[in-house]
Structure formats: structure tokens, C-alpha cells
Design an enzyme around this catalytic site. Structure first.
Site, PDB file in Angstrom:
ATOM      1  N   HIS A  70      -8.130  -7.916  -7.846  1.00 37.59           N
ATOM      2  CA  HIS A  70      -8.474  -8.786  -6.712  1.00 37.59           C
ATOM      3  C   HIS A  70      -8.580  -7.848  -5.507  1.00 37.59           C
ATOM      4  O   HIS A  70      -7.626  -7.668  -4.758  1.00 37.59           O
ATOM      5  CB  HIS A  70      -7.386  -9.832  -6.465  1.00 37.59           C
ATOM      6  CG  HIS A  70      -7.186 -10.801  -7.591  1.00 37.59           C
ATOM      7  ND1 HIS A  70      -6.644 -10.445  -8.802  1.00 37.59           N
ATOM      8  CD2 HIS A  70      -7.457 -12.134  -7.677  1.00 37.59           C
ATOM      9  CE1 HIS A  70      -6.593 -11.520  -9.591  1.00 37.59           C
ATOM     10  NE2 HIS A  70      -7.082 -12.554  -8.930  1.00 37.59           N
ATOM     11  N   ASP A 105     -14.087 -12.701 -12.613  1.00 35.93           N
ATOM     12  CA  ASP A 105     -12.837 -13.411 -12.351  1.00 35.93           C
ATOM     13  C   ASP A 105     -11.695 -12.429 -12.676  1.00 35.93           C
ATOM     14  O   ASP A 105     -11.590 -11.940 -13.799  1.00 35.93           O
ATOM     15  CB  ASP A 105     -12.778 -14.642 -13.252  1.00 35.93           C
ATOM     16  CG  ASP A 105     -11.487 -15.409 -13.053  1.00 35.93           C
ATOM     17  OD1 ASP A 105     -10.599 -14.926 -12.311  1.00 35.93           O
ATOM     18  OD2 ASP A 105     -11.352 -16.495 -13.633  1.00 35.93           O
ATOM     19  N   GLY A 106     -10.866 -12.158 -11.680  1.00 29.10           N
ATOM     20  CA  GLY A 106      -9.814 -11.146 -11.836  1.00 29.10           C
ATOM     21  C   GLY A 106      -8.876 -11.426 -13.001  1.00 29.10           C
ATOM     22  O   GLY A 106      -8.355 -10.509 -13.627  1.00 29.10           O
ATOM     23  N   ASP A 146      -3.300  -8.784  -7.389  1.00 26.80           N
ATOM     24  CA  ASP A 146      -2.962  -9.153  -6.014  1.00 26.80           C
ATOM     25  C   ASP A 146      -3.763 -10.389  -5.575  1.00 26.80           C
ATOM     26  O   ASP A 146      -4.619 -10.306  -4.689  1.00 26.80           O
ATOM     27  CB  ASP A 146      -3.315  -7.915  -5.142  1.00 26.80           C
ATOM     28  CG  ASP A 146      -2.965  -8.080  -3.693  1.00 26.80           C
ATOM     29  OD1 ASP A 146      -2.141  -8.953  -3.366  1.00 26.80           O
ATOM     30  OD2 ASP A 146      -3.522  -7.321  -2.878  1.00 26.80           O
ATOM     31  N   GLU A 159     -13.859  -7.832  -7.297  1.00 20.87           N
ATOM     32  CA  GLU A 159     -13.690  -8.876  -6.273  1.00 20.87           C
ATOM     33  C   GLU A 159     -14.675 -10.006  -6.560  1.00 20.87           C
ATOM     34  O   GLU A 159     -15.872  -9.779  -6.652  1.00 20.87           O
ATOM     35  CB  GLU A 159     -13.940  -8.263  -4.883  1.00 20.87           C
ATOM     36  CG  GLU A 159     -14.128  -9.246  -3.754  1.00 20.87           C
ATOM     37  CD  GLU A 159     -12.935 -10.183  -3.536  1.00 20.87           C
ATOM     38  OE1 GLU A 159     -11.784  -9.729  -3.526  1.00 20.87           O
ATOM     39  OE2 GLU A 159     -13.175 -11.407  -3.398  1.00 20.87           O
ATOM     40  N   HIS A 205       0.817  -1.214   0.000  1.00 20.35           N
ATOM     41  CA  HIS A 205       0.000   0.000   0.000  1.00 20.35           C
ATOM     42  C   HIS A 205       0.854   1.269   0.000  1.00 20.35           C
ATOM     43  O   HIS A 205       0.476   2.269  -0.602  1.00 20.35           O
ATOM     44  CB  HIS A 205      -0.980  -0.033   1.178  1.00 20.35           C
ATOM     45  CG  HIS A 205      -2.014  -1.123   1.030  1.00 20.35           C
ATOM     46  ND1 HIS A 205      -2.596  -1.771   2.091  1.00 20.35           N
ATOM     47  CD2 HIS A 205      -2.531  -1.694  -0.096  1.00 20.35           C
ATOM     48  CE1 HIS A 205      -3.449  -2.679   1.623  1.00 20.35           C
ATOM     49  NE2 HIS A 205      -3.424  -2.655   0.305  1.00 20.35           N
TER      50      HIS A 205
HETATM   51  C1  LIG Z   1      -4.857 -10.342  -1.189  1.00 20.16           C
HETATM   52  S1  LIG Z   1      -6.579 -10.084  -1.301  1.00 20.16           S
HETATM   53  C2  LIG Z   1      -6.715  -8.504  -2.043  1.00 20.16           C
HETATM   54  C3  LIG Z   1      -6.338  -7.302  -1.243  1.00 20.16           C
HETATM   55  C4  LIG Z   1      -6.505  -5.996  -1.978  1.00 20.16           C
HETATM   56  N1  LIG Z   1      -5.907  -6.022  -3.299  1.00 20.16           N
HETATM   57  C5  LIG Z   1      -5.889  -4.851  -1.189  1.00 20.16           C
HETATM   58  O1  LIG Z   1      -4.733  -4.490  -1.432  1.00 20.16           O
HETATM   59  O2  LIG Z   1      -6.570  -4.335  -0.295  1.00 20.16           O
HETATM   60  C6  LIG Z   1      -7.044 -11.137  -2.632  1.00 20.16           C
HETATM   61  C7  LIG Z   1      -8.546 -11.119  -2.953  1.00 20.16           C
HETATM   62  O3  LIG Z   1      -8.758 -11.817  -4.186  1.00 20.16           O
HETATM   63  C8  LIG Z   1     -10.039 -12.398  -4.140  1.00 20.16           C
HETATM   64  N2  LIG Z   1     -10.101 -13.415  -5.212  1.00 20.16           N
HETATM   65  C9  LIG Z   1      -9.726 -14.721  -5.192  1.00 20.16           C
HETATM   66  N3  LIG Z   1      -9.814 -15.280  -6.421  1.00 20.16           N
HETATM   67  C10 LIG Z   1     -10.247 -14.284  -7.249  1.00 20.16           C
HETATM   68  C11 LIG Z   1     -10.506 -14.213  -8.638  1.00 20.16           C
HETATM   69  N4  LIG Z   1     -10.337 -15.281  -9.437  1.00 20.16           N
HETATM   70  N5  LIG Z   1     -10.922 -13.043  -9.157  1.00 20.16           N
HETATM   71  C12 LIG Z   1     -11.082 -11.938  -8.364  1.00 20.16           C
HETATM   72  N6  LIG Z   1     -10.851 -11.949  -7.033  1.00 20.16           N
HETATM   73  C13 LIG Z   1     -10.443 -13.098  -6.473  1.00 20.16           C
HETATM   74  C14 LIG Z   1     -10.135 -12.927  -2.737  1.00 20.16           C
HETATM   75  O4  LIG Z   1     -11.477 -13.134  -2.365  1.00 20.16           O
HETATM   76  C15 LIG Z   1      -9.438 -11.805  -1.941  1.00 20.16           C
HETATM   77  O5  LIG Z   1     -10.377 -10.889  -1.441  1.00 20.16           O
END
Ligand SMILES: C[S@@+](CC[C@H](N)C(=O)[O-])C[C@H]1O[C@@H](n2cnc3c(N)ncnc32)[C@H](O)[C@@H]1O
Length: 295
Positions: free
Chosen positions: A41, A158-159, A179, A133, A18
Site C-alpha cells: 500500500h 489490490d494490496g 500499511d 498502490e 519510516h
Molecule cells: C498509509 S498509506 C501508505 C503509505 C506508504 N506505505 C508509506 O509509508 O509511504 C495507504 C495507501 O493504501 C492505498 N490503498 C487503499 N486500499 C488499497 C488496496 N486495497 N490496495 C493497495 N493500496 C490501497 C491508499 O490509497 C493509500 O495511498
């Protein structure tokens, strides 16, 4: 999808990621033209560290908790003559604002911003945010939190597909954070593909990829492959809280940045050296910032 970021919010890896993101955003703001921040993500965008999940894991205590002065959100102090305080100021200002510490100096930390809330508070009227998300509950919480701000669009895709569908940005200036939670095998390979996709769709955007450093050398192998990938302008930054081969747990965190903003390499050197002193748990702690591929 078992991963929930609420358990990890404010840990050392979040703080590193961050602060780096805040530096990139501050640089993009130097030009009068709008830009777009995309988090593929995104999590829920904001976390209550007094909540059950964060309390149970306690990870934030060794993260953001370890850099606060006696737990208080006082203005950040750094050694006289160093640039560090100025580099960290935008990030700490968001933390202070979010927790009411700009009015009351004695306030401690309760709310920790995810990348979404951090970016939202740093960005200008014409800048835009796209926060994606996939988890249904976290996606709903994110939408609920952000819907009042017209600059923000929340998505539940899907990210890995979002990387392609969200580029190029209308503004022709962007930073994309990729991420993923690293709960499935093959995440490093997916990151490689995602970076190639991002570059193919919009070669001049900034892309920031987060990755874990654990025993076994997977992150070293990833960086080696990226150095040989043929992509240019790739900067790698690593922060270690103990020796990289310590058998269990997250020994460190890294960022791979394509098209880093000007001066980010030197800024990260200063910032990560300082963070490794705050977080370091043993002699193996440290940091390094290096170009994998130049112009
Ligand atoms: C490390 S966290 C993200 C933190 C955020 N980027 C931040 O800096 O505040 C990863 C997130 O990816 C989500 N996630 C998992 N698989 C995913 C996908 N295929 N597409 C989008 N999001 C996904 C999870 O639910 C989780 O909330």
C-alpha cells in the site's frame, strides 16, 4: 477509496514507521546479497508538505516538524554517549539529501519521503523495489515519480492480493511493508490473513505491519490474537502520544514485525522512547517493544 496519504505525510506515525524501515534496510545491507523491498500500500512515494493537503491537515508539524531543530534539517544531534544518533542517521540523511540540505545547512523541510522514496534512496544497485498502490491518481503519481529508476517496479493491484502474488521474491531476501489506510471495517482481520499468507508464501522474509492505536482496544485484541496465532518471531512496537483510551483520534501507532532483523528490538526501544518524548502530548505518552512470540 477516500484516504489520501498526502494529508498525513510526515505525521508521527509516518516518522516511526519510516525510521523502523530504515533500520531494517540498513541491516539487510550488511550482507553482500541483494534483497527486495515490497510496499503493498505504497501511496505516491514522496510528498510536498508545503502542498495544499499537508498544509490543511498540519499533521506533519506534530510529526517530523516536532523532531527537527528549529525546523532545520541540520545533522541530527543526540545526547553524547547514546547510540541514537547513529541509528537515526540513515533516515535523516535521506531527508537532508531530498531537501538539498547536504549542500545548504540552512535548508528546512519541504519534501517528505514515503516508504518508497526512502527505500529507493537507501538501497543499492542490485536491490529491488516493488511499490503497489491501488488508487488511480496516487498510483499514477507513484509511477511517474519512479519510472526512471530501473530497480523499481510500480503496480496498481489490490494490496491484499499482492501479498500473495509478490512472494516469494526472486532474491530470497525481502522486507514487505503492509500499511493499509484503515478506512474500512475489518482491516485488522485482513492484516491477520495477510500475515498468514506472507508466512505461507515466504516464511523467512521480514514482514512489517502498521496499525493504529485508538480507543476501544481493537489493537490490543489484534496483538493478543497474534500472540496466540502460532506464528513465531513476532515483535510488537507501540508508540503512544497520549493515553491509549483517549476518546477521539489516533492516540498512537504500532508495528508488528515478523522476522525482525537482528537487534531491531533494542534499537526500537531506544528510538521509540526518544520519539515519545518528542511527540508526547500528555502523561499517557510512552512506548513499548515486546516479543509476542519468540523462536
Ligand atoms: C498509509 S498509506 C501508505 C503509505 C506508504 N506505505 C508509506 O509509508 O509511504 C495507504 C495507501 O493504501 C492505498 N490503498 C487503499 N486500499 C488499497 C488496496 N486495497 N490496495 C493497495 N493500496 C490501497 C491508499 O490509497 C493509500 O495511498
Amino acid at each position: 477509496m477516500n484516504y489520501r496519504h498526502a494529508f498525513h505525510a510526515g505525521n508521527f506515525a509516518d516518522v516511526m514507521k519510516h525510521i523502523a524501515l530504515a533500520r531494517v534496510i540498513e541491516h539487510l545491507k550488511l550482507k553482500d546479497k541483494p534483497f527486495r523491498f515490497i510496499d503493498t500500500h505504497a501511496g505516491t512515494g514522496l510528498y510536498d508538505i508545503s502542498g495544499d493537503e499537508a498544509e490543511r491537515s498540519g499533521e506533519w508539524r506534530e510529526g517530523i516538524g516536532a523532531v527537527l531543530d528549529d525546523g532545520k534539517l541540520a545533522p541530527f544531534q543526540a545526547s553524547p554517549g547514546s547510540n541514537l544518533a547513529g541509528l537515526l542517521e540513515p533516515y535523516f540523511n535521506v531527508l537532508r539529501e531530498l531537501n538539498g540540505a547536504t549542500q545548504d545547512e540552512s535548508r528546512g523541510l519541504r519534501y517528505y519521503p514515503g516508504a518508497g522514496e526512502l527505500a529507493r534512496r537507501l538501497m543499492r544497485e542490485d536491490d529491488r523495489l516493488v511499490l503497489n498502490e491501488l488508487h488511480p491518481d496516487d498510483g499514477a503519481a507513484l509511477r511517474q515519480r519512479m519510472f526512471r529508476d530501473e530497480r523499481v517496479r510500480t503496480l496498481q493491484l489490490d494490496g491484499w492480493l499482492a501479498v500473495k502474488s509478490l512472494l516469494p521474491p526472486k532474491e530470497r531476501r525481502s522486507v514487505m511493508l503492509i500499511d493499509p489506510p484503515f478506512e474500512q471495517v475489518g482491516e485488522f482481520a485482513r492484516l491477520e490473513q495477510a500475515l498468514s499468507d506472507a508466512i505461507a508464501r515466504f516464511a523467512t522474509g521480514t514482514t512489517m505491519i502498521w496499525f493504529p492505536i485508538k480507543a476501544g482496544g481493537a489493537s490490543d485484541a489484534f496483538l493478543k490474537r497474534m500472540a496466540q496465532s502460532g506464528h513465531t518471531r513476532l515483535l510488537a512496537a507501540e508508540l503512544l502520544i497520549r493515553h491509549r483510551d483517549t476518546p477521539q483520534g489516533l492516540n498512537g501507532a504500532g508495528l508488528l514485525i515478523h522476522n525482525p532483523t537482528y537487534g531491531l528490538d533494542q534499537q526500537l526501544e531506544l528510538i521509540l522512547a526518544w520519539l515519545s518524548r518528542q511527540f508526547g502530548q500528555s502523561a499517557g505518552a510512552g512506548s513499548n517493544v515486546r516479543w509476542l512470540a519468540g523462536e
